[in-house]
Scaffold this motif. Structure first.
Motif, short mmCIF file in Angstrom:
data_model
loop_
_atom_site.label_atom_id
_atom_site.label_comp_id
_atom_site.label_asym_id
_atom_site.label_seq_id
_atom_site.Cartn_x
_atom_site.Cartn_y
_atom_site.Cartn_z
N ASN A 21 -28.86 9.23 -86.85
CA ASN A 21 -28.25 8.37 -85.83
C ASN A 21 -28.20 9.12 -84.50
O ASN A 21 -27.82 10.30 -84.46
CB ASN A 21 -26.83 7.97 -86.25
CG ASN A 21 -26.81 7.15 -87.52
OD1 ASN A 21 -27.79 6.49 -87.86
ND2 ASN A 21 -25.70 7.20 -88.23
N SER A 65 -28.16 -0.09 -82.91
CA SER A 65 -26.78 -0.43 -83.28
C SER A 65 -26.02 -1.01 -82.10
O SER A 65 -25.20 -1.91 -82.25
CB SER A 65 -26.06 0.80 -83.82
OG SER A 65 -26.74 1.33 -84.93
N ASP A 74 -27.14 3.27 -78.95
CA ASP A 74 -26.86 3.87 -80.26
C ASP A 74 -27.95 3.36 -81.19
O ASP A 74 -28.09 2.14 -81.37
CB ASP A 74 -25.48 3.44 -80.79
CG ASP A 74 -24.35 4.06 -79.99
OD1 ASP A 74 -24.54 5.14 -79.41
OD2 ASP A 74 -23.26 3.44 -79.97
N LYS A 76 -30.42 3.93 -84.93
CA LYS A 76 -30.65 4.54 -86.23
C LYS A 76 -32.14 4.79 -86.38
O LYS A 76 -32.95 3.88 -86.19
CB LYS A 76 -30.14 3.60 -87.35
CG LYS A 76 -28.64 3.40 -87.31
CD LYS A 76 -28.17 2.50 -88.45
CE LYS A 76 -26.65 2.31 -88.40
NZ LYS A 76 -26.16 1.44 -89.49
#
Length: 209
Positions: A21, A65, A74, A76
């Protein structure tokens, strides 16, 4: 045969199949990730460990995200394969970020069953010694699956990603565990003695050897 990828150097080692992440906040990397999302393309994380950009991992974006109003992300990501940076243009043409000419490092997945069983037993003992209950290892594991869990230093992790055969990776990790486990056993014995003497308060296992 070489090809080009956007480069996102970080002071860490990402492994193939690893989920990672990331919070993207620097202007050059906000642009990099925005371009990758728009073009549905991958990027590379070269490991900036030895004060140079050379070996790293090609990453794919699995999920955005959150996208912030100021362009931060954000995301992944997941590792795909090991790469070697042959040449880097920083910045690349009219972009803020670097692009590198990269070579894919071939991977020979040829595990040794006996070593695999030894590593399995050693890792299970390590989990017990550091009292990690939530981690369970399956026998279909590869070395990359446990590489971040066994107390390797960053330099050792960087050395590991340069090994392109599973049997050699197994030997590398097994040698490390044979050094690590006696130290953990000694710490466990000390912990038990301290508990018996009534002075034990808190125990934090070592992170690197």
């Amino acid at each position: 045969m070489s090809r080009t990828l956007p480069l996102f150097p970080l002071n860490l080692v990402a492994f193939p199949f690893q989920n990672l992440n990331l919070h993207i906040f620097e202007p050059r990397y906000k642009e990099l990730i925005a371009d990758c999302i728009e073009n549905n393309s991958t990027f590379a994380i070269p490991s900036y460990v030895k004060n140079k950009v050379e070996y790293g991992t090609e990453m794919e974006i699995r999920e955005v995200s959150k996208k912030y109003d100021d362009g931060r992300f954000d995301i992944k990501t997941r590792g795909i394969r090991i790469i070697k940076v042959l040449k880097m243009d920083n910045p690349f043409k009219d972009k803020k970020y670097a692009v590198g000419s990269i070579e894919e490092i071939s991977n020979k997945n040829n595990p040794d069953i006996i070593m695999k069983e030894e590593i399995f037993e050693a890792v299970q003992e390590m989990y017990d010694l550091v009292e990690v209950d939530e981690r369970k290892l399956s026998m279909d594991f590869q070395i990359y699956d446990i590489a971040h869990q066994i107390g390797l230093s960053k330099d050792a992790e960087y050395e590991l990603i340069q090994i392109n055969e599973e049997r050699q990776r197994q030997r590398f990790v097994l040698d490390h565990l044979k050094v690590l486990l006696p130290k953990l056993r000694d710490l466990q014995r000390s912990k038990e003695l301290i508990k018996m003497n009534g002075h034990f308060r808190k125990y934090n296992p070592p992170q690197e050897f």
